[in-house]
Write an enzyme that holds these catalytic residues in place. Sequence first.
Site, mmCIF file in Angstrom:
data_model
loop_
_atom_site.group_PDB
_atom_site.id
_atom_site.type_symbol
_atom_site.label_atom_id
_atom_site.label_comp_id
_atom_site.label_asym_id
_atom_site.label_seq_id
_atom_site.Cartn_x
_atom_site.Cartn_y
_atom_site.Cartn_z
ATOM 1 N N GLY A 227 0.804 -1.257 -0.137
ATOM 2 C CA GLY A 227 0.047 -0.027 -0.080
ATOM 3 C C GLY A 227 0.861 1.312 -0.020
ATOM 4 O O GLY A 227 0.195 2.328 0.208
ATOM 5 N N LYS A 229 2.039 3.224 -2.374
ATOM 6 C CA LYS A 229 1.682 4.006 -3.290
ATOM 7 C C LYS A 229 0.344 4.516 -3.161
ATOM 8 O O LYS A 229 -0.172 5.667 -3.522
ATOM 9 C CB LYS A 229 2.003 3.361 -4.704
ATOM 10 C CG LYS A 229 3.309 2.928 -4.937
ATOM 11 C CD LYS A 229 3.713 2.375 -6.303
ATOM 12 C CE LYS A 229 4.970 1.937 -6.375
ATOM 13 N NZ LYS A 229 5.486 0.834 -5.310
ATOM 14 N N CYS A 339 9.412 -3.331 -9.951
ATOM 15 C CA CYS A 339 10.595 -3.428 -9.245
ATOM 16 C C CYS A 339 11.554 -4.286 -9.585
ATOM 17 O O CYS A 339 11.843 -5.004 -8.854
ATOM 18 C CB CYS A 339 10.271 -3.550 -7.665
ATOM 19 S SG CYS A 339 9.382 -4.979 -7.185
HETATM 20 C C1 SAM Z 1 4.677 -5.084 -6.442
HETATM 21 S S1 SAM Z 1 3.528 -5.871 -5.632
HETATM 22 C C2 SAM Z 1 2.683 -4.076 -5.403
HETATM 23 C C3 SAM Z 1 3.218 -3.192 -4.297
HETATM 24 C C4 SAM Z 1 2.374 -2.043 -3.921
HETATM 25 N N1 SAM Z 1 2.121 -1.275 -5.107
HETATM 26 C C5 SAM Z 1 2.860 -1.112 -3.129
HETATM 27 O O1 SAM Z 1 3.239 0.070 -3.442
HETATM 28 O O2 SAM Z 1 3.109 -1.252 -1.888
HETATM 29 C C6 SAM Z 1 2.235 -6.508 -6.720
HETATM 30 C C7 SAM Z 1 1.105 -6.763 -5.996
HETATM 31 O O3 SAM Z 1 0.260 -7.317 -7.071
HETATM 32 C C8 SAM Z 1 -0.754 -8.076 -6.586
HETATM 33 N N2 SAM Z 1 -1.114 -9.042 -7.789
HETATM 34 C C9 SAM Z 1 -0.816 -9.948 -8.524
HETATM 35 N N3 SAM Z 1 -1.399 -10.175 -9.445
HETATM 36 C C10 SAM Z 1 -2.517 -9.342 -9.336
HETATM 37 C C11 SAM Z 1 -3.703 -9.388 -10.241
HETATM 38 N N4 SAM Z 1 -4.050 -10.094 -11.199
HETATM 39 N N5 SAM Z 1 -4.698 -8.555 -9.850
HETATM 40 C C12 SAM Z 1 -4.309 -7.549 -8.721
HETATM 41 N N6 SAM Z 1 -3.556 -7.619 -7.994
HETATM 42 C C13 SAM Z 1 -2.305 -8.333 -8.421
HETATM 43 C C14 SAM Z 1 0.165 -9.118 -5.822
HETATM 44 O O4 SAM Z 1 -0.931 -9.617 -4.499
HETATM 45 C C15 SAM Z 1 1.046 -7.952 -4.928
HETATM 46 O O5 SAM Z 1 0.635 -7.545 -3.689
#
Ligand code: SAM
Length: 409
Positions: A227, A229, A339
């Site tokens: 979270g 962002k 990332c």
């Molecule tokens: C790189 S992390 C996000 C980090 C977050 N944006 C932050 O700044 O804290 C990627 C996220 O994408 C979610 N995710 C993966 N596939 C997804 C999908 N098809 N739909 C929604 N969320 C997804 C994962 O559960 C994970 O929490």
Amino acid sequence: MGALRLLGAVDEGATLDEAAALTERLPPPDRARARRLALEVLRREDRCDLLLAPMLARRPRPEIMRILRLATVEMLALAEAPHGAVNAAVALARASGQKGQAAAGMVNAVLRKVAGAAEPWARLSPQKLPAWLRGPVVAAWGEAVAAAIEAAHEAGAPLDLTPKGADCPGEALPTGSYRLPAGTQVSALPGYEAGDWWVQDAAAALAARLLDPRPGERIADLCAAPGGKTLQLAAAGAEVTALDISQPRLARVAENLSRCRLSARLVAADALDWRPDQPLDAVLLDAPCSATGTIRRHPELPRIRDGAGLTELTGLQARLLDHALTLLKPGGRLVYATCSLLPAEGEEQLAAALARHPDLTVEPPQAPGIEPGWITAQGGLRLRPDLWPERGGMDGFFIARLRKTAGRT
Ligand SMILES: C[S@@+](CC[C@H](N)C(=O)[O-])C[C@H]1O[C@@H](n2cnc3c(N)ncnc32)[C@H](O)[C@@H]1O
């Protein structure tokens, strides 16, 4: 002992976060030291093994090898007193089952040699990236950059904070984040209870800054958890929908919003299946990726991953991007971020998206502190751990700000 348990779990394929339960019963300071030591060892395993190899008649069993590496790092990387590190290692070897008694003598003799090996230790290079990652990094930026990234990985990561308003502890960075030394106790910092800031790497914070959220705008953060962002978008006054496929991870978004006294609509769903009632002003797509940009914080990652599954990941990233564009109103904007250090998840995704969507344009990254050298030929932002070396680096990220110029993409 705690650090050894963590290192043992990583040898079995666990991440440090997954292994954390093994040290749960330790008092908090011991738990923190165990994690810190495990991180420091994982950043230097190859270097330890190269130093130790000529001192060993034959390679001992894995548990003894972990004890040797731990004491080596304590003495040569962390400058801890040799007698304490050697005595602790000998005691650990003795406690490690029947063969431990026999190993204790060898551990003692070898570590006494290690204690005097500061010079050969200093001559050894930082641990290399695994071949599946090093190949694309060298192809993209050359050998010197790969070596600089490896040095940054060994150095580890400082603690970065993103302020909600004006107040934030730490040294102000040019991009608006604040930096404190690694190992700072987060919950003891001023403003933690009040939710005046949150932990977020300076590179990660640039994705939402590039989106430039405005009060009242309808914005979806499609892969939101944990979270960081979402908090930035909500703090800017946007009307945020934070979506994540994982309900447990979404609970962390809720906790973070609550601590920072911010709000967003939370939706547990696959982003590929989700549509808002009305088209959106903007979308932030921080897509699931290899996370190879976060090795400074997760040094076990190159050990437990082998690059398999990358094709599935890049396919998912492209599908998420295509779907995200359909959620925007004409003229709406999207920030795509990963990332990752792999061009396949960044520069190549951007090129492919532009080829698939002729009415999509890249907008130049504009935010305070962005240096011209970080901007790619196509207008994306390439961030790497070796940037800002004098300040302590940043995570690896690729970020692009896109504009949907017409109705259909
Ligand atoms: C790189 S992390 C996000 C980090 C977050 N944006 C932050 O700044 O804290 C990627 C996220 O994408 C979610 N995710 C993966 N596939 C997804 C999908 N098809 N739909 C929604 N969320 C997804 C994962 O559960 C994970 O929490």
